[in-house]
Scaffold this motif. Sequence first.
Motif, PDB file in Angstrom:
ATOM      1  N   ALA A  35      45.982  38.261  29.594  1.00  0.00           N
ATOM      2  CA  ALA A  35      44.678  38.931  29.590  1.00  0.00           C
ATOM      3  C   ALA A  35      44.743  40.319  30.230  1.00  0.00           C
ATOM      4  N   GLY A  36      45.715  40.526  31.085  1.00  0.00           N
ATOM      5  CA  GLY A  36      45.862  41.832  31.727  1.00  0.00           C
ATOM      6  C   GLY A  36      45.089  41.983  33.011  1.00  0.00           C
ATOM      7  N   ASP A  37      44.383  40.945  33.435  1.00  0.00           N
ATOM      8  CA  ASP A  37      43.658  41.005  34.702  1.00  0.00           C
ATOM      9  C   ASP A  37      44.651  40.957  35.861  1.00  0.00           C
ATOM     10  N   PRO A  38      44.312  41.576  36.994  1.00  0.00           N
ATOM     11  CA  PRO A  38      45.219  41.553  38.142  1.00  0.00           C
ATOM     12  C   PRO A  38      45.494  40.122  38.612  1.00  0.00           C
ATOM     13  N   LEU A  39      46.770  39.829  38.825  1.00  0.00           N
ATOM     14  CA  LEU A  39      47.200  38.507  39.274  1.00  0.00           C
ATOM     15  C   LEU A  39      48.220  38.675  40.394  1.00  0.00           C
ATOM     16  N   MET A  40      48.322  37.661  41.243  1.00  0.00           N
ATOM     17  CA  MET A  40      49.230  37.695  42.386  1.00  0.00           C
ATOM     18  C   MET A  40      50.171  36.507  42.314  1.00  0.00           C
ATOM     19  N   VAL A  41      51.453  36.748  42.639  1.00  0.00           N
ATOM     20  CA  VAL A  41      52.437  35.672  42.734  1.00  0.00           C
ATOM     21  C   VAL A  41      53.123  35.790  44.088  1.00  0.00           C
ATOM     22  N   CYS A  42      53.031  34.741  44.885  1.00  0.00           N
ATOM     23  CA  CYS A  42      53.715  34.705  46.175  1.00  0.00           C
ATOM     24  C   CYS A  42      55.186  34.368  45.958  1.00  0.00           C
ATOM     25  N   LYS A  43      56.041  34.873  46.858  1.00  0.00           N
ATOM     26  CA  LYS A  43      57.473  34.619  46.675  1.00  0.00           C
ATOM     27  C   LYS A  43      57.810  33.146  46.829  1.00  0.00           C
ATOM     28  N   THR A  44      57.029  32.403  47.602  1.00  0.00           N
ATOM     29  CA  THR A  44      57.289  30.967  47.702  1.00  0.00           C
ATOM     30  C   THR A  44      57.047  30.279  46.363  1.00  0.00           C
TER      31      THR A  44
END
Length: 112
Positions: A35-44
Amino acid sequence: MNGLDTNILARYYIQDRADTEASKQHEAARKLIEAGDPLMVCKTVLLEFEWVMRGYYGFEREEILPVFRHLSPLAHIRIEDRSEVEQPATGRISSAGRATSRHARRAQVPTI
């Protein structure tokens, strides 16, 4: 900003034909990620995702690296400590064990 968890990444990147719900979940993950919306991925989450691919699905390094090479440059996805996470994806470390050890040291968790 929404966060991506291991399950969403697994459903997006892994086509598990043995799981009857996988195609529906893949479609939902695809819509969210593309969708292109801002997303976050944690390194864990990335460490756990690597373990799922390697440990559960039996993927080899040659199958895992392209997944991270695809995910890393997506501009709308913020990856925690991106530069540190990208080092394993470029093949500059020999195993996930070293990545896990580095993460544990940074988190001040003793490794066995």
